[in-house]
Design a protein around this motif. Structure first.
Motif, PDB file in Angstrom:
ATOM      1  N   ILE A 188       0.863  -1.181   0.000  1.00  0.00           N
ATOM      2  CA  ILE A 188       0.000   0.000   0.000  1.00  0.00           C
ATOM      3  C   ILE A 188       0.896   1.227   0.000  1.00  0.00           C
ATOM      4  CG2 ILE A 188      -1.831   1.272   1.205  1.00  0.00           C
ATOM      5  CD1 ILE A 188      -2.648  -1.273   2.578  1.00  0.00           C
ATOM      6  N   GLN A 189       0.478   2.241  -0.726  1.00  0.00           N
ATOM      7  CA  GLN A 189       1.252   3.476  -0.788  1.00  0.00           C
ATOM      8  C   GLN A 189       1.483   4.038   0.609  1.00  0.00           C
ATOM      9  OE1 GLN A 189      -0.444   6.335  -3.465  1.00  0.00           O
ATOM     10  NE2 GLN A 189       1.058   7.926  -2.983  1.00  0.00           N
ATOM     11  N   LYS A 190       2.671   4.561   0.851  1.00  0.00           N
ATOM     12  CA  LYS A 190       3.015   5.126   2.152  1.00  0.00           C
ATOM     13  C   LYS A 190       2.026   6.229   2.534  1.00  0.00           C
ATOM     14  CE  LYS A 190       6.905   7.159   4.693  1.00  0.00           C
ATOM     15  NZ  LYS A 190       8.311   7.633   4.605  1.00  0.00           N
ATOM     16  N   GLY A 191       1.606   6.211   3.791  1.00  0.00           N
ATOM     17  CA  GLY A 191       0.671   7.224   4.277  1.00  0.00           C
ATOM     18  C   GLY A 191      -0.784   6.907   4.012  1.00  0.00           C
ATOM     19  N   VAL A 192      -1.065   5.673   3.570  1.00  0.00           N
ATOM     20  CA  VAL A 192      -2.430   5.276   3.216  1.00  0.00           C
ATOM     21  C   VAL A 192      -2.781   3.966   3.916  1.00  0.00           C
ATOM     22  CG1 VAL A 192      -3.919   4.491   1.313  1.00  0.00           C
ATOM     23  CG2 VAL A 192      -2.372   6.435   0.979  1.00  0.00           C
ATOM     24  N   VAL A 193      -4.015   3.856   4.390  1.00  0.00           N
ATOM     25  CA  VAL A 193      -4.575   2.586   4.852  1.00  0.00           C
ATOM     26  C   VAL A 193      -5.890   2.377   4.115  1.00  0.00           C
ATOM     27  CG1 VAL A 193      -3.496   2.783   7.128  1.00  0.00           C
ATOM     28  CG2 VAL A 193      -5.828   3.605   6.803  1.00  0.00           C
ATOM     29  N   LEU A 194      -6.397   1.159   4.146  1.00  0.00           N
ATOM     30  CA  LEU A 194      -7.618   0.854   3.399  1.00  0.00           C
ATOM     31  C   LEU A 194      -8.818   0.706   4.321  1.00  0.00           C
ATOM     32  CD1 LEU A 194      -6.354  -1.749   0.757  1.00  0.00           C
ATOM     33  CD2 LEU A 194      -6.371   0.756   0.652  1.00  0.00           C
ATOM     34  N   ASN A 195      -9.910   1.328   3.924  1.00  0.00           N
ATOM     35  CA  ASN A 195     -11.187   1.189   4.620  1.00  0.00           C
ATOM     36  C   ASN A 195     -12.094   0.327   3.754  1.00  0.00           C
ATOM     37  OD1 ASN A 195     -13.431   1.493   6.269  1.00  0.00           O
ATOM     38  ND2 ASN A 195     -13.936   3.535   5.514  1.00  0.00           N
ATOM     39  N   VAL A 196     -12.344  -0.893   4.199  1.00  0.00           N
ATOM     40  CA  VAL A 196     -13.131  -1.854   3.415  1.00  0.00           C
ATOM     41  C   VAL A 196     -14.463  -2.096   4.107  1.00  0.00           C
ATOM     42  CG1 VAL A 196     -13.248  -4.216   2.536  1.00  0.00           C
ATOM     43  CG2 VAL A 196     -11.069  -2.969   2.499  1.00  0.00           C
ATOM     44  N   ASN A 197     -15.547  -1.887   3.369  1.00  0.00           N
ATOM     45  CA  ASN A 197     -16.882  -2.161   3.888  1.00  0.00           C
ATOM     46  C   ASN A 197     -17.542  -3.247   3.051  1.00  0.00           C
ATOM     47  OD1 ASN A 197     -17.884  -0.112   6.136  1.00  0.00           O
ATOM     48  ND2 ASN A 197     -16.469   0.975   4.781  1.00  0.00           N
ATOM     49  N   LEU A 198     -18.205  -4.170   3.749  1.00  0.00           N
ATOM     50  CA  LEU A 198     -18.755  -5.369   3.132  1.00  0.00           C
ATOM     51  C   LEU A 198     -20.278  -5.373   3.220  1.00  0.00           C
ATOM     52  CD1 LEU A 198     -16.219  -7.348   5.187  1.00  0.00           C
ATOM     53  CD2 LEU A 198     -16.166  -7.499   2.696  1.00  0.00           C
ATOM     54  N   PRO A 199     -20.964  -5.639   2.109  1.00  0.00           N
ATOM     55  CA  PRO A 199     -22.431  -5.721   2.154  1.00  0.00           C
ATOM     56  C   PRO A 199     -22.898  -6.850   3.072  1.00  0.00           C
ATOM     57  CG  PRO A 199     -21.650  -5.556  -0.112  1.00  0.00           C
ATOM     58  CD  PRO A 199     -20.447  -5.815   0.746  1.00  0.00           C
ATOM     59  N   LYS A 200     -24.117  -6.730   3.537  1.00  0.00           N
ATOM     60  CA  LYS A 200     -24.684  -7.733   4.441  1.00  0.00           C
ATOM     61  C   LYS A 200     -24.875  -9.072   3.761  1.00  0.00           C
ATOM     62  CE  LYS A 200     -28.655  -8.426   7.526  1.00  0.00           C
ATOM     63  NZ  LYS A 200     -29.893  -7.815   8.078  1.00  0.00           N
ATOM     64  N   GLU A 201     -25.141  -9.067   2.450  1.00  0.00           N
ATOM     65  CA  GLU A 201     -25.421 -10.307   1.729  1.00  0.00           C
ATOM     66  C   GLU A 201     -25.295 -10.078   0.227  1.00  0.00           C
ATOM     67  OE1 GLU A 201     -29.351 -11.254   2.984  1.00  0.00           O
ATOM     68  OE2 GLU A 201     -30.226  -9.439   2.134  1.00  0.00           O
ATOM     69  N   ASN A 202     -25.318 -11.158  -0.528  1.00  0.00           N
ATOM     70  CA  ASN A 202     -25.382 -11.117  -1.998  1.00  0.00           C
ATOM     71  C   ASN A 202     -24.322 -10.218  -2.632  1.00  0.00           C
ATOM     72  OD1 ASN A 202     -27.696 -12.771  -1.812  1.00  0.00           O
ATOM     73  ND2 ASN A 202     -29.036 -10.981  -1.624  1.00  0.00           N
ATOM     74  N   ILE A 203     -23.072 -10.439  -2.294  1.00  0.00           N
ATOM     75  CA  ILE A 203     -21.981  -9.607  -2.819  1.00  0.00           C
ATOM     76  C   ILE A 203     -21.802  -9.848  -4.317  1.00  0.00           C
ATOM     77  CG2 ILE A 203     -19.516  -9.139  -2.714  1.00  0.00           C
ATOM     78  CD1 ILE A 203     -19.585  -9.847   0.251  1.00  0.00           C
ATOM     79  N   LYS A 204     -21.745  -8.741  -5.086  1.00  0.00           N
ATOM     80  CA  LYS A 204     -21.596  -8.820  -6.537  1.00  0.00           C
ATOM     81  C   LYS A 204     -20.139  -8.689  -6.984  1.00  0.00           C
ATOM     82  CE  LYS A 204     -26.123  -6.700  -7.507  1.00  0.00           C
ATOM     83  NZ  LYS A 204     -26.769  -5.513  -8.116  1.00  0.00           N
ATOM     84  N   GLY A 205     -19.304  -8.075  -6.151  1.00  0.00           N
ATOM     85  CA  GLY A 205     -17.922  -7.836  -6.541  1.00  0.00           C
ATOM     86  C   GLY A 205     -17.301  -6.764  -5.671  1.00  0.00           C
TER      87      GLY A 205
END
Length: 255
Positions: free
Chosen positions: A159-176
């Protein structure tokens, strides 16, 4: 023989929360796992640290991977893990999986994301995972391949320096998965004023999340359409575009 990547796992819902138990199970498939997490729920603690009281750290017995319960905040957990627990620098810090979304403005208040940010400040690749389901009994099963893939890609690509990732996941039926920007939203808050049996006034904070953003490239839009959202978050809070206008202020000859 190459050494397995060392993965620090933490959260803000507490070490016994189903979300972190699931995350530990996924991370065990990828590397060597060490857990340092709050001994009780610490949601919405933001980047708070403990400075006016002591911290305790208890090693949990009879666990498959090393686990430690810390009396402090999520950020305390990362700090004490790096200083007192780990014998080498972690290759990755994963925080979560949070029970409830941390999309949009919620990232500011999130203990989940603040733990990831603290790791990022220390130069450690880090990611916070959150599920769009506040239930303690939330089902995380459908998120496994996405959580694993993202963690593996961080280890492989960095990951680029100075950056973190915020990942949010749907409750169900993930498309991608969609790489997004943070939606412009806010909380319209109110305080429910009540009276205790002893006649003392007290308040409960309540509010409604309001999305002001109609863009289709935001984390909120992605979640609403059943996509996993990845938002790169920077912890340098400088508003660089505002520096030049302020330098034009009359700030000389202050009495």
């Amino acid at each position: 023989m190459s050494q397995k990547p060392l993965i620090l796992v933490t959260n803000d819902d507490g070490i016994n929360a189903p979300g972190i138990r699931f995350l530990i199970d996924v991370m065990k498939e990828i590397g060597e796992v060490v857990v340092v997490a709050p001994d009780s729920p610490q949601s919405a603690m933001g980047h708070a640290i403990t400075i006016n009281s002591t911290l305790s750290l208890e090693k949990i017995k009879n666990t498959e991977v090393p686990e430690y319960a810390c009396s402090g905040t999520p950020v305390d957990c990362v700090k004490i893990a790096l200083a007192e627990v780990l014998d080498r620098r972690p290759d990755l810090c994963v925080s979560g999986i949070n029970h409830g979304s941390n999309s949009s403005i919620n990232v500011i208040y999130s203990g989940t994301m603040s733990a990831a940010v603290e790791a990022g400040i220390e130069g450690i690749p880090a990611v916070g995972f959150s599920l769009l389901d506040f239930s303690w009994n939330a089902d995380f099963t459908h998120t496994r391949p996405y959580v694993k893939k993202i963690a593996e890609q961080i280890l492989a690509q960095g990951i680029q320096k100075g950056v973190v990732l915020n990942v949010n996941l749907p409750k169900e039926n993930i498309k991608g998965i969609k790489v997004c920007r943070q939606a412009k939203a806010s909380w319209e808050e109110s305080f429910d004023k009540r009276l205790s049996p002893h006649g003392k006034e007290y308040y409960w904070l309540s509010g409604q999340f309001v999305n002001h953003d109609v863009g289709e490239d935001t984390d909120v839009y992605a979640l609403e359409n059943n996509y996993v959202s990845i938002v790169p978050v920077q912890f340098d809070l400088t508003a660089y575009h505002a520096i030049q206008p302020i330098t034009n202020w009359d700030l000389k000859d202050v009495d």
